[in-house]
Design a protein around this motif. Structure first.
Motif, PDB file in Angstrom:
ATOM      1  N   MET A   3       0.825  -1.199   0.000  1.00  0.00           N
ATOM      2  CA  MET A   3       0.000   0.000   0.000  1.00  0.00           C
ATOM      3  C   MET A   3       0.863   1.253   0.000  1.00  0.00           C
ATOM      4  O   MET A   3       0.496   2.277  -0.602  1.00  0.00           O
ATOM      5  N   LYS A   4       2.019   1.201   0.642  1.00  0.00           N
ATOM      6  CA  LYS A   4       2.931   2.346   0.638  1.00  0.00           C
ATOM      7  C   LYS A   4       3.398   2.657  -0.787  1.00  0.00           C
ATOM      8  O   LYS A   4       3.526   3.828  -1.173  1.00  0.00           O
ATOM      9  N   ILE A   5       3.635   1.629  -1.569  1.00  0.00           N
ATOM     10  CA  ILE A   5       4.039   1.827  -2.970  1.00  0.00           C
ATOM     11  C   ILE A   5       2.936   2.554  -3.737  1.00  0.00           C
ATOM     12  O   ILE A   5       3.186   3.501  -4.489  1.00  0.00           O
ATOM     13  N   ILE A   6       1.694   2.103  -3.527  1.00  0.00           N
ATOM     14  CA  ILE A   6       0.563   2.701  -4.242  1.00  0.00           C
ATOM     15  C   ILE A   6       0.355   4.155  -3.829  1.00  0.00           C
ATOM     16  O   ILE A   6       0.205   5.052  -4.668  1.00  0.00           O
ATOM     17  N   LEU A   7       0.361   4.411  -2.518  1.00  0.00           N
ATOM     18  CA  LEU A   7       0.090   5.759  -2.034  1.00  0.00           C
ATOM     19  C   LEU A   7       1.188   6.735  -2.433  1.00  0.00           C
ATOM     20  O   LEU A   7       0.912   7.906  -2.721  1.00  0.00           O
ATOM     21  N   LYS A   8       2.428   6.285  -2.444  1.00  0.00           N
ATOM     22  CA  LYS A   8       3.513   7.167  -2.879  1.00  0.00           C
ATOM     23  C   LYS A   8       3.380   7.466  -4.370  1.00  0.00           C
ATOM     24  O   LYS A   8       3.659   8.589  -4.808  1.00  0.00           O
ATOM     25  N   TYR A   9       2.924   6.474  -5.139  1.00  0.00           N
ATOM     26  CA  TYR A   9       2.696   6.704  -6.569  1.00  0.00           C
ATOM     27  C   TYR A   9       1.601   7.749  -6.772  1.00  0.00           C
ATOM     28  O   TYR A   9       1.729   8.650  -7.616  1.00  0.00           O
TER      29      TYR A   9
ATOM     30  N   PHE B 171      -7.238  -3.338  -3.439  1.00  0.00           N
ATOM     31  CA  PHE B 171      -7.321  -1.960  -2.966  1.00  0.00           C
ATOM     32  C   PHE B 171      -8.620  -1.736  -2.184  1.00  0.00           C
ATOM     33  O   PHE B 171      -8.598  -1.140  -1.090  1.00  0.00           O
ATOM     34  N   LYS B 172      -9.732  -2.207  -2.705  1.00  0.00           N
ATOM     35  CA  LYS B 172     -11.006  -1.983  -2.021  1.00  0.00           C
ATOM     36  C   LYS B 172     -11.058  -2.732  -0.696  1.00  0.00           C
ATOM     37  O   LYS B 172     -11.569  -2.205   0.302  1.00  0.00           O
ATOM     38  N   ASN B 173     -10.526  -3.955  -0.649  1.00  0.00           N
ATOM     39  CA  ASN B 173     -10.514  -4.713   0.596  1.00  0.00           C
ATOM     40  C   ASN B 173      -9.634  -4.046   1.649  1.00  0.00           C
ATOM     41  O   ASN B 173      -9.919  -4.109   2.844  1.00  0.00           O
ATOM     42  N   THR B 174      -8.548  -3.402   1.203  1.00  0.00           N
ATOM     43  CA  THR B 174      -7.613  -2.773   2.139  1.00  0.00           C
ATOM     44  C   THR B 174      -8.075  -1.391   2.568  1.00  0.00           C
ATOM     45  O   THR B 174      -8.004  -1.039   3.752  1.00  0.00           O
ATOM     46  N   MET B 175      -8.561  -0.585   1.620  1.00  0.00           N
ATOM     47  CA  MET B 175      -8.882   0.816   1.891  1.00  0.00           C
ATOM     48  C   MET B 175     -10.366   1.070   2.120  1.00  0.00           C
ATOM     49  O   MET B 175     -10.761   2.140   2.562  1.00  0.00           O
ATOM     50  N   GLY B 176     -11.212   0.104   1.785  1.00  0.00           N
ATOM     51  CA  GLY B 176     -12.640   0.283   1.995  1.00  0.00           C
ATOM     52  C   GLY B 176     -13.325   1.128   0.942  1.00  0.00           C
ATOM     53  O   GLY B 176     -14.489   1.519   1.101  1.00  0.00           O
ATOM     54  N   THR B 177     -12.630   1.421  -0.129  1.00  0.00           N
ATOM     55  CA  THR B 177     -13.198   2.195  -1.239  1.00  0.00           C
ATOM     56  C   THR B 177     -12.467   1.808  -2.513  1.00  0.00           C
ATOM     57  O   THR B 177     -11.385   1.223  -2.456  1.00  0.00           O
ATOM     58  N   SER B 178     -13.037   2.142  -3.647  1.00  0.00           N
ATOM     59  CA  SER B 178     -12.377   1.790  -4.895  1.00  0.00           C
ATOM     60  C   SER B 178     -11.185   2.711  -5.153  1.00  0.00           C
ATOM     61  O   SER B 178     -11.106   3.822  -4.618  1.00  0.00           O
ATOM     62  N   PHE B 179     -10.275   2.260  -5.996  1.00  0.00           N
ATOM     63  CA  PHE B 179      -9.114   3.079  -6.328  1.00  0.00           C
ATOM     64  C   PHE B 179      -9.544   4.362  -7.026  1.00  0.00           C
ATOM     65  O   PHE B 179      -9.021   5.446  -6.739  1.00  0.00           O
TER      66      PHE B 179
END
Length: 297
Positions: free
Chosen positions: A193-199, A228-236
């Motif tokens: 998730m850190k990779i995605i959020l930094k991107y 992403f949805k399972n981790t963040m609770g919302t769609s990308f």
């Protein structure tokens, strides 16, 4: 505008630089910004809450914070700050690079005490409140840094460094807790998730396709969207839109750019869609939002 610029786009108490990377900023939610999106960075961050209440998330764990409190964010930890219900929160945001305490030639202070804490081989509390036995010991070092920063006498940098070393001493000597280490799977999920959020932080102003992000994790697009949805609770897609709107809200207050330019700057290529999305999120138009919040900037 990256996250640190977003969060600290106002006068700082301690003026650090690349040679002395220690900064203290005065912040408030919701008056400076409505929220600070989930993010991470290589600096150590201390959120020193002086007044009010707020919601702070660290590595996906929510903390309802009431002043006075201190929240320790280690390098690499995911964290966000939000308004809690109708409450406001005033705090000092203290950010420094631990490398300022670590010589090029590693010594026992680095290898035995500072680095193990930064690597989370030593566990300390995330939140410190007055009921914690060593709360006063922890905050006293930061109060001393604040006090000397009011006048910045010659050599004040030496004094601030000494207080930061004292803080690490308190954390190592009095605040260590025995806990089970995080599971390997949870660590991997956080790292992904850190990779995605930094991107997102580095590219939100550009067009981002699902394929761009899924390739970062070597996932198929469908697998990535489920993850992403399972981790963040919302769609990308929804998360990216909300992130862009958050950045736009900050720019409306801190810049004189036109609303069209701001919409383009944060990644919206359609002004009508930007206006509709902004009004849905903030219950007002970008123009009225800017007008009503300029006085707080």
């Amino acid at each position: 505008m990256n996250i640190l610029e977003y969060e600290n786009y106002h006068e700082n108490v301690t003026h650090g630089d690349i040679i002395f990377p220690y900064n203290t900023y005065i912040c408030s939610i919701p008056y400076d910004f409505s929220n600070v999106p989930l993010h991470w960075h290589d600096e150590l961050e201390i959120i020193y809450v002086k007044k009010g209440k707020g919601l702070i998330t660290v590595d996906f764990k929510d903390y309802n914070i009431t002043a006075p409190s201190l929240i320790l964010i280690l390098p690499g930890q995911l964290h966000s700050i939000e308004q809690l219900e109708e409450y406001s929160m005033e705090y000092e945001n203290i950010i420094f690079n631990p490398s300022m305490l670590m010589p090029k030639q590693a010594d026992c202070c680095t290898t035995d005490f500072i680095q193990p804490l930064l690597d989370r081989r030593i566990t300390v509390p995330t939140v410190f409140t007055p009921v914690y036995p060593y709360y006063e010991d922890v905050v006293s070092s930061l109060d001393c840094c604040d006090n000397i920063s009011m006048t910045c006498p010659q050599g004040y940098q030496l004094y601030i460094k000494s207080q930061l070393f004292n803080l690490f001493f308190i954390l190592n000597n009095r605040c260590k807790i025995l806990t089970n280490p995080k599971s390997h799977k949870k660590t991997i999920d956080l790292d992904k998730m850190k990779i995605i959020l930094k991107y997102i932080e580095n590219n939100y102003m550009n067009k981002i396709m699902i394929s761009d992000v899924s390739e970062l994790l070597d996932y198929s697009e469908s697998h990535f969207m489920r993850y992403f949805k399972n981790t963040m609770g919302t769609s990308f897609v929804e998360y990216l839109k909300e992130y862009r709107l958050t950045m736009a809200s900050r720019l409306l207050i801190t810049s004189d750019s036109s609303i069209l330019d701001i919409a383009n700057e944060v990644g919206f290529d359609n002004l009508s869609y930007f206006n509709r999305s902004f009004k849905k999120k903030y219950n007002t138009t970008p123009f009225r939002y800017r007008k009503s919040n300029k006085s707080y900037s």
